[in-house]
Every structure is written in structure tokens, then in C-alpha cells.
Design a protein around this motif. Structure first.
Motif, PDB file in Angstrom:
ATOM      1  N   ARG A 111       0.846  -1.203   0.000  1.00 40.36           N
ATOM      2  CA  ARG A 111       0.000   0.000   0.000  1.00 40.36           C
ATOM      3  C   ARG A 111       0.881   1.252   0.000  1.00 40.36           C
ATOM      4  O   ARG A 111       0.666   2.185  -0.757  1.00 40.36           O
ATOM      5  CB  ARG A 111      -0.904  -0.026   1.224  1.00 40.36           C
ATOM      6  CG  ARG A 111      -1.686   1.230   1.377  1.00 40.36           C
ATOM      7  CD  ARG A 111      -2.626   1.152   2.534  1.00 40.36           C
ATOM      8  NE  ARG A 111      -3.953   0.796   2.081  1.00 40.36           N
ATOM      9  CZ  ARG A 111      -5.005   0.698   2.899  1.00 40.36           C
ATOM     10  NH1 ARG A 111      -4.841   0.874   4.186  1.00 40.36           N
ATOM     11  NH2 ARG A 111      -6.184   0.406   2.439  1.00 40.36           N
ATOM     12  N   ARG A 112       1.921   1.258   0.851  1.00 43.83           N
ATOM     13  CA  ARG A 112       2.833   2.408   0.924  1.00 43.83           C
ATOM     14  C   ARG A 112       3.512   2.632  -0.423  1.00 43.83           C
ATOM     15  O   ARG A 112       3.671   3.767  -0.872  1.00 43.83           O
ATOM     16  CB  ARG A 112       3.921   2.182   1.979  1.00 43.83           C
ATOM     17  CG  ARG A 112       3.429   1.821   3.362  1.00 43.83           C
ATOM     18  CD  ARG A 112       3.044   3.062   4.136  1.00 43.83           C
ATOM     19  NE  ARG A 112       2.856   2.783   5.536  1.00 43.83           N
ATOM     20  CZ  ARG A 112       1.742   2.282   6.077  1.00 43.83           C
ATOM     21  NH1 ARG A 112       0.697   1.963   5.336  1.00 43.83           N
ATOM     22  NH2 ARG A 112       1.643   2.102   7.381  1.00 43.83           N
ATOM     23  N   ALA A 113       3.933   1.541  -1.058  1.00 49.01           N
ATOM     24  CA  ALA A 113       4.633   1.677  -2.347  1.00 49.01           C
ATOM     25  C   ALA A 113       3.695   2.264  -3.399  1.00 49.01           C
ATOM     26  O   ALA A 113       4.108   3.118  -4.208  1.00 49.01           O
ATOM     27  CB  ALA A 113       5.171   0.317  -2.795  1.00 49.01           C
ATOM     28  N   ALA A 114       2.429   1.850  -3.386  1.00 51.27           N
ATOM     29  CA  ALA A 114       1.463   2.377  -4.367  1.00 51.27           C
ATOM     30  C   ALA A 114       1.250   3.874  -4.136  1.00 51.27           C
ATOM     31  O   ALA A 114       1.234   4.666  -5.087  1.00 51.27           O
ATOM     32  CB  ALA A 114       0.144   1.622  -4.245  1.00 51.27           C
ATOM     33  N   LEU A 115       1.135   4.268  -2.884  1.00 47.55           N
ATOM     34  CA  LEU A 115       0.942   5.692  -2.571  1.00 47.55           C
ATOM     35  C   LEU A 115       2.202   6.490  -2.924  1.00 47.55           C
ATOM     36  O   LEU A 115       2.118   7.578  -3.494  1.00 47.55           O
ATOM     37  CB  LEU A 115       0.610   5.871  -1.085  1.00 47.55           C
ATOM     38  CG  LEU A 115      -0.721   5.257  -0.607  1.00 47.55           C
ATOM     39  CD1 LEU A 115      -0.824   5.345   0.917  1.00 47.55           C
ATOM     40  CD2 LEU A 115      -1.918   5.944  -1.249  1.00 47.55           C
ATOM     41  N   ALA A 116       3.365   5.909  -2.597  1.00 41.63           N
ATOM     42  CA  ALA A 116       4.632   6.623  -2.852  1.00 41.63           C
ATOM     43  C   ALA A 116       4.823   6.881  -4.346  1.00 41.63           C
ATOM     44  O   ALA A 116       5.304   7.949  -4.744  1.00 41.63           O
ATOM     45  CB  ALA A 116       5.806   5.832  -2.291  1.00 41.63           C
ATOM     46  N   ALA A 117       4.431   5.908  -5.181  1.00 44.31           N
ATOM     47  CA  ALA A 117       4.610   6.075  -6.631  1.00 44.31           C
ATOM     48  C   ALA A 117       3.778   7.259  -7.124  1.00 44.31           C
ATOM     49  O   ALA A 117       4.228   8.044  -7.971  1.00 44.31           O
ATOM     50  CB  ALA A 117       4.212   4.791  -7.353  1.00 44.31           C
ATOM     51  N   ILE A 118       2.579   7.410  -6.585  1.00 44.65           N
ATOM     52  CA  ILE A 118       1.716   8.531  -6.999  1.00 44.65           C
ATOM     53  C   ILE A 118       2.308   9.850  -6.491  1.00 44.65           C
ATOM     54  O   ILE A 118       2.395  10.835  -7.216  1.00 44.65           O
ATOM     55  CB  ILE A 118       0.283   8.328  -6.453  1.00 44.65           C
ATOM     56  CG1 ILE A 118      -0.326   7.102  -7.103  1.00 44.65           C
ATOM     57  CG2 ILE A 118      -0.577   9.559  -6.685  1.00 44.65           C
ATOM     58  CD1 ILE A 118      -1.591   6.626  -6.426  1.00 44.65           C
ATOM     59  N   ILE A 119       2.739   9.847  -5.232  1.00 46.03           N
ATOM     60  CA  ILE A 119       3.297  11.074  -4.642  1.00 46.03           C
ATOM     61  C   ILE A 119       4.534  11.527  -5.426  1.00 46.03           C
ATOM     62  O   ILE A 119       4.708  12.707  -5.704  1.00 46.03           O
ATOM     63  CB  ILE A 119       3.624  10.829  -3.152  1.00 46.03           C
ATOM     64  CG1 ILE A 119       2.312  10.663  -2.364  1.00 46.03           C
ATOM     65  CG2 ILE A 119       4.468  11.960  -2.579  1.00 46.03           C
ATOM     66  CD1 ILE A 119       2.483  10.138  -0.968  1.00 46.03           C
ATOM     67  N   ALA A 120       5.361  10.564  -5.816  1.00 47.20           N
ATOM     68  CA  ALA A 120       6.594  10.919  -6.550  1.00 47.20           C
ATOM     69  C   ALA A 120       6.273  11.635  -7.860  1.00 47.20           C
ATOM     70  O   ALA A 120       7.056  12.460  -8.334  1.00 47.20           O
ATOM     71  CB  ALA A 120       7.413   9.658  -6.824  1.00 47.20           C
ATOM     72  N   ARG A 121       5.125  11.325  -8.454  1.00 47.71           N
ATOM     73  CA  ARG A 121       4.761  11.975  -9.728  1.00 47.71           C
ATOM     74  C   ARG A 121       4.165  13.369  -9.524  1.00 47.71           C
ATOM     75  O   ARG A 121       4.102  14.149 -10.448  1.00 47.71           O
ATOM     76  CB  ARG A 121       3.755  11.100 -10.487  1.00 47.71           C
ATOM     77  CG  ARG A 121       4.373   9.841 -11.078  1.00 47.71           C
ATOM     78  CD  ARG A 121       3.511   9.277 -12.182  1.00 47.71           C
ATOM     79  NE  ARG A 121       2.207   8.847 -11.709  1.00 47.71           N
ATOM     80  CZ  ARG A 121       1.948   7.652 -11.211  1.00 47.71           C
ATOM     81  NH1 ARG A 121       2.918   6.764 -11.121  1.00 47.71           N
ATOM     82  NH2 ARG A 121       0.742   7.325 -10.802  1.00 47.71           N
ATOM     83  N   HIS A 122       3.699  13.666  -8.305  1.00 42.88           N
ATOM     84  CA  HIS A 122       3.001  14.934  -8.095  1.00 42.88           C
ATOM     85  C   HIS A 122       3.761  15.966  -7.268  1.00 42.88           C
ATOM     86  O   HIS A 122       3.459  17.148  -7.339  1.00 42.88           O
ATOM     87  CB  HIS A 122       1.657  14.683  -7.382  1.00 42.88           C
ATOM     88  CG  HIS A 122       0.609  14.163  -8.304  1.00 42.88           C
ATOM     89  ND1 HIS A 122       0.548  12.855  -8.686  1.00 42.88           N
ATOM     90  CD2 HIS A 122      -0.418  14.789  -8.927  1.00 42.88           C
ATOM     91  CE1 HIS A 122      -0.465  12.687  -9.499  1.00 42.88           C
ATOM     92  NE2 HIS A 122      -1.065  13.842  -9.667  1.00 42.88           N
ATOM     93  N   ILE A 123       4.673  15.514  -6.429  1.00 44.06           N
ATOM     94  CA  ILE A 123       5.313  16.427  -5.480  1.00 44.06           C
ATOM     95  C   ILE A 123       6.816  16.448  -5.750  1.00 44.06           C
ATOM     96  O   ILE A 123       7.429  15.399  -5.965  1.00 44.06           O
ATOM     97  CB  ILE A 123       5.051  15.965  -4.025  1.00 44.06           C
ATOM     98  CG1 ILE A 123       3.550  15.891  -3.740  1.00 44.06           C
ATOM     99  CG2 ILE A 123       5.762  16.847  -3.002  1.00 44.06           C
ATOM    100  CD1 ILE A 123       2.847  17.225  -3.675  1.00 44.06           C
ATOM    101  N   ALA A 124       7.391  17.657  -5.693  1.00 37.33           N
ATOM    102  CA  ALA A 124       8.839  17.766  -5.896  1.00 37.33           C
ATOM    103  C   ALA A 124       9.555  17.652  -4.543  1.00 37.33           C
ATOM    104  O   ALA A 124       9.023  18.072  -3.508  1.00 37.33           O
ATOM    105  CB  ALA A 124       9.162  19.109  -6.535  1.00 37.33           C
ATOM    106  N   PHE A 125      10.728  17.088  -4.578  1.00 39.42           N
ATOM    107  CA  PHE A 125      11.538  16.946  -3.362  1.00 39.42           C
ATOM    108  C   PHE A 125      12.916  17.525  -3.643  1.00 39.42           C
ATOM    109  O   PHE A 125      13.348  17.580  -4.796  1.00 39.42           O
ATOM    110  CB  PHE A 125      11.659  15.464  -2.982  1.00 39.42           C
ATOM    111  CG  PHE A 125      10.346  14.861  -2.565  1.00 39.42           C
ATOM    112  CD1 PHE A 125       9.957  14.859  -1.243  1.00 39.42           C
ATOM    113  CD2 PHE A 125       9.475  14.334  -3.516  1.00 39.42           C
ATOM    114  CE1 PHE A 125       8.732  14.339  -0.856  1.00 39.42           C
ATOM    115  CE2 PHE A 125       8.245  13.811  -3.140  1.00 39.42           C
ATOM    116  CZ  PHE A 125       7.874  13.809  -1.810  1.00 39.42           C
ATOM    117  N   CYS A 126      13.582  17.975  -2.588  1.00 39.18           N
ATOM    118  CA  CYS A 126      14.948  18.446  -2.793  1.00 39.18           C
ATOM    119  C   CYS A 126      15.783  18.092  -1.571  1.00 39.18           C
ATOM    120  O   CYS A 126      15.244  17.754  -0.515  1.00 39.18           O
ATOM    121  CB  CYS A 126      14.990  19.950  -3.052  1.00 39.18           C
ATOM    122  SG  CYS A 126      14.504  20.938  -1.641  1.00 39.18           S
TER     123      CYS A 126
END
Ligand SMILES: Nc1nc2c(ncn2[C@@H]2O[C@H](COP(=O)(O)OP(=O)(O)O)[C@@H](O)[C@H]2O)c(=O)[nH]1
Ligand SMILES: [Mg+2]
Length: 348
Positions: free
Chosen positions: A118-133
Motif C-alpha cells: 500500500r505504501r509503495a502504491a501511494l509513494a509512486a503517486i506522490i513521486a509523480r506529483h510532489i517535488a523533493f529536494c
């Protein structure tokens, strides 16, 4: 009273029944039904009927109240709109409709999967929408100033960051931009405790001197006094003191403990200082930590770090899709359990 539950698997349906009726619930009937939408999710293809242990001796009757979608001759089952509830909850945390819908679908579709999936599925979506630095940015020397309202944890976060980076071999110095010797003394106390070089500057000219004097450091961390976002003169003074053309990376620091829509408003007022990264603090002091995602999305700033307590240096972690997925799952697990009795389905 007889209750009916639908889920993708028998185990999941039983789990739902026991969550509502207690661990001794009596399962009276299990049957397979056709998927609600042929060819789509298998969710809802198992139906069980169960009764709470203390109801076993009582007569069992079926509800005859029709609800939309129920078929003639079938017991009445009202699907709790878990997907809609999840979507609404995420939007109430400041997450935009498109991202909320994607996350809600993933959360719902992985209900019976192991937590890591479940975490991996959510993380994949978050990675496409939110920028990290990353902090610090790659180039050296780097100068990072933490800006934000008072009391959000700027000074403490600088101490954490300085300590963590120093242990990775980075030569760090701490600078306080604060004309008040009393309030600036917290930074110098941390610097002395951590044995990290520090200086205090009262204005822009002194800051420029202090930056020049810290020439051998790879990284300068500048602490700023708390700034009232609703006081334009204070925001302007801070901007003048930091200087918009200097090579200072401004990192907006916000505590996620407040109302998300006001935090967004506050954050936007700091955009006048051109922050290029977002640090979110006090995640331990909220039960709605998924609002971090809403803040990052609405402020459109790359998320750099998350703080989870006052301990220096441990309670600071880099922000990542995995960390935010954890926050989203944790918030939803807790909030939906609290606000949608019973879990998953309601039988009338
Ligand atoms: N619970 C919790 N407390 C924090 C966190 N970060 C800082 N604090 C505490 O918040 C208070 C204000 O922190 P400070 O660094 O002085 O905030 P500043 O005014 O923004 O510089 C202090 O008591 C800190 O120990 C955090 O992530 N969680
Ligand atoms: Mg401070």
C-alpha cells in the motif's frame, strides 16, 4: 441484528465483520457475487452475513429498506462510500482533487494488501506529483536561511541539520540574523553545545561580514527571527536583511499543527522572500500529518525535510515519497477508522 459485508476476499469480509461486531462475531453465510462492474475491481465479490455474539439467540431479520443499487430479492446492503470518504478526507487536508482522487483509489484498491504494498502504491503517486529536494543543495559553499513564523522550530531545526551534516563531514557554521541578543542566544547556545562555529548579525551589513568571515565553511546555516506573516513591514525587513540577490537559499519552515488552509495562506505570504524549499515541522504534534502533502502541493515548493520531535539531531528526516506515503497511510488509517463506523461497509 444480521449484518452483511462485501469485500474482495472472504478474509477481508470477515475482518470487516469482526471490526464492527467484535472478535466473536458469528459468520452465518458466505457467498460469491458477481463484481459490481464486470471486468473491474474484484472488490465486493464476496458477501458474508454475520451477527454479533450477543445477538445469536435473537431472531434474525433482514432489512427491507431499499437503497439505490440493491437488486430485487437481495438483502439490502448500503456500501459505505469508503472511496469517497477517503477522497474527502484527503481534500480536507489540503490535497488537490486530482491527487486526492488518485491516492484514494490506490488506498482503497490496496486495502487487503500488505502495508508495504500500500505504501509503495501511494509513494509512486506522490513521486509523480510532489517535488523533493535535498538539503544542502549540491553546490559548495552553500548558504541556507530558514524563514517562517515564530515558534515553528527554525532554530532547533538548524541545530539538527548542523549536527547531522557535520557528522557527514560537512564543515558547517551557524549564523543568527537577529538584532535581539536574548532571542539570538538560543542559536549560540546550540552552537556552543554542538561545538559548531557561530556568529550573530543584527542587519544586512553585519550578515555580509559574518558570511565573509565564515569563508572556510562548506555550509552556512542562517537562523532568522520569527516573522509575523500578516505584518508586511516585518516580512519586508526580513527580505531586506537577507537580500534577494545574495546566493542564499531560503527554506520556508512551517509547523503542520495548524489549520491547513491558513498555513497555505501564511506560506504564500513568505513567497515574497523567494523560498526554494519547504521544511515541515512538528509532525509529532498532529494527527493529520498527511496535510504535509497538501501544503507542499499548494505552495508548489520542493519538500526538503520533516521534523518529528524536538530532539537534536535525531528528529529530522529527509522528505521523500516513501516518507509522505507513510504519513498519508497513517493519517487515513486513523481518521477513517474514527470517522466511518463501521470499517468499510454498512449493512442496514
Ligand atoms: N514536538 C516538537 N517540538 C519541536 C519540533 N521542532 C522544534 N520544537 C520545539 O518547538 C519550540 C520552538 O522551537 P524553536 O526552534 O525555538 O522555534 P523558532 O522560533 O522557529 O526558532 C522549542 O521548544 C522546540 O524544542 C518538532 O518537530 N516537534
Ligand atoms: Mg528561533
Amino acid at each position: 441484528m444480521l449484518q452483511t459485508y462485501r469485500a474482495a476476499t472472504v478474509q477481508e469480509a470477515i475482518r470487516l465483520a469482526k471490526a464492527e461486531l467484535g472478535p466473536d462475531a458469528l459468520i452465518l453465510e458466505v457467498r460469491r457475487i458477481s463484481p459490481l462492474v464486470p471486468g473491474q475491481s474484484r472488490e465486493g465479490t464476496v458477501e458474508i452475513r454475520a451477527v454479533a455474539a450477543h445477538h445469536q439467540g435473537q431472531s434474525i431479520s433482514r432489512s427491507d429498506t431499499p437503497v439505490a443499487g440493491s437488486r430485487a430479492g437481495e438483502p439490502t446492503v448500503r456500501h459505505l462510500p469508503l472511496l469517497a470518504a477517503t477522497d474527502r478526507k484527503l481534500q480536507s487536508l489540503g490535497i488537490g482533487p486530482a491527487l486526492a482522487q488518485r491516492l484514494a483509489r490506490a488506498y482503497d484498491a490496496t486495502r487487503s494488501h500488505p502495508a508495504e504494498e500500500r505504501r509503495a502504491a501511494l509513494a509512486a503517486i506522490i513521486a509523480r506529483h510532489i517535488a523533493f529536494c535535498e538539503l544542502p543543495p549540491g553546490r559548495r559553499p552553500a548558504i541556507i536561511a530558514l524563514i517562517g513564523p515564530s515558534g515553528v522550530g527554525k532554530t532547533t531545526t538548524i541545530a539538527k541539520l548542523a549536527s547531522q551534516l557535520r557528522s557527514r563531514g560537512v564543515r558547517v557554521a551557524m549564523l543568527g540574523l537577529d538584532p535581539n541578543p536574548v532571542t539570538s542566544s538560543l542559536l549560540t547556545a546550540w552552537a556552543a553545545h554542538l561545538r559548531i562555529p557561530s556568529a550573530v548579525a543584527g542587519d544586512r551589513a553585519e550578515l555580509a561580514q559574518a558570511v565573509a568571515a565564515a569563508g572556510r565553511a562548506d555550509l552556512l546555516l542562517i537562523d532568522t527571527p520569527g516573522c509575523n506573516p500578516y505584518d508586511q513591514a516585518q516580512v519586508k525587513r526580513l527580505r531586506d536583511n537577507l537580500g534577494s540577490r545574495d546566493p542564499i537559499v531560503c527554506c520556508l519552515t512551517l509547523a503542520v499543527t495548524g489549520d491547513t488552509s491558513e498555513l497555505v495562506d501564511i506560506g504564500r505570504r513568505f513567497l515574497r522572500l523567494n523560498p526554494t524549499a519547504l521544511l515541515l515541522t512538528k509532525l509529532d504534534e498532529t494527527r493529520r500529518a498527511a496535510s504535509s502533502l497538501g501544503l507542499a502541493e499548494q505552495l508548489r515548493l520542493p519538500l526538503a525535510g520533516l521534523t518529528t520531535g524536538p530532539q537534536v539531531p535525531d528528529d529530522l528526516v529527509p522528505a521523500s515519497p516513501a516518507a509522505l506515503a507513510e504519513l498519508v497511510a497513517w493519517t487515513l488509517d486513523r481518521e477513517l477508522r474514527l470517522t466511518t463506523p463501521p470499517v468499510g461497509l454498512v449493512a442496514s
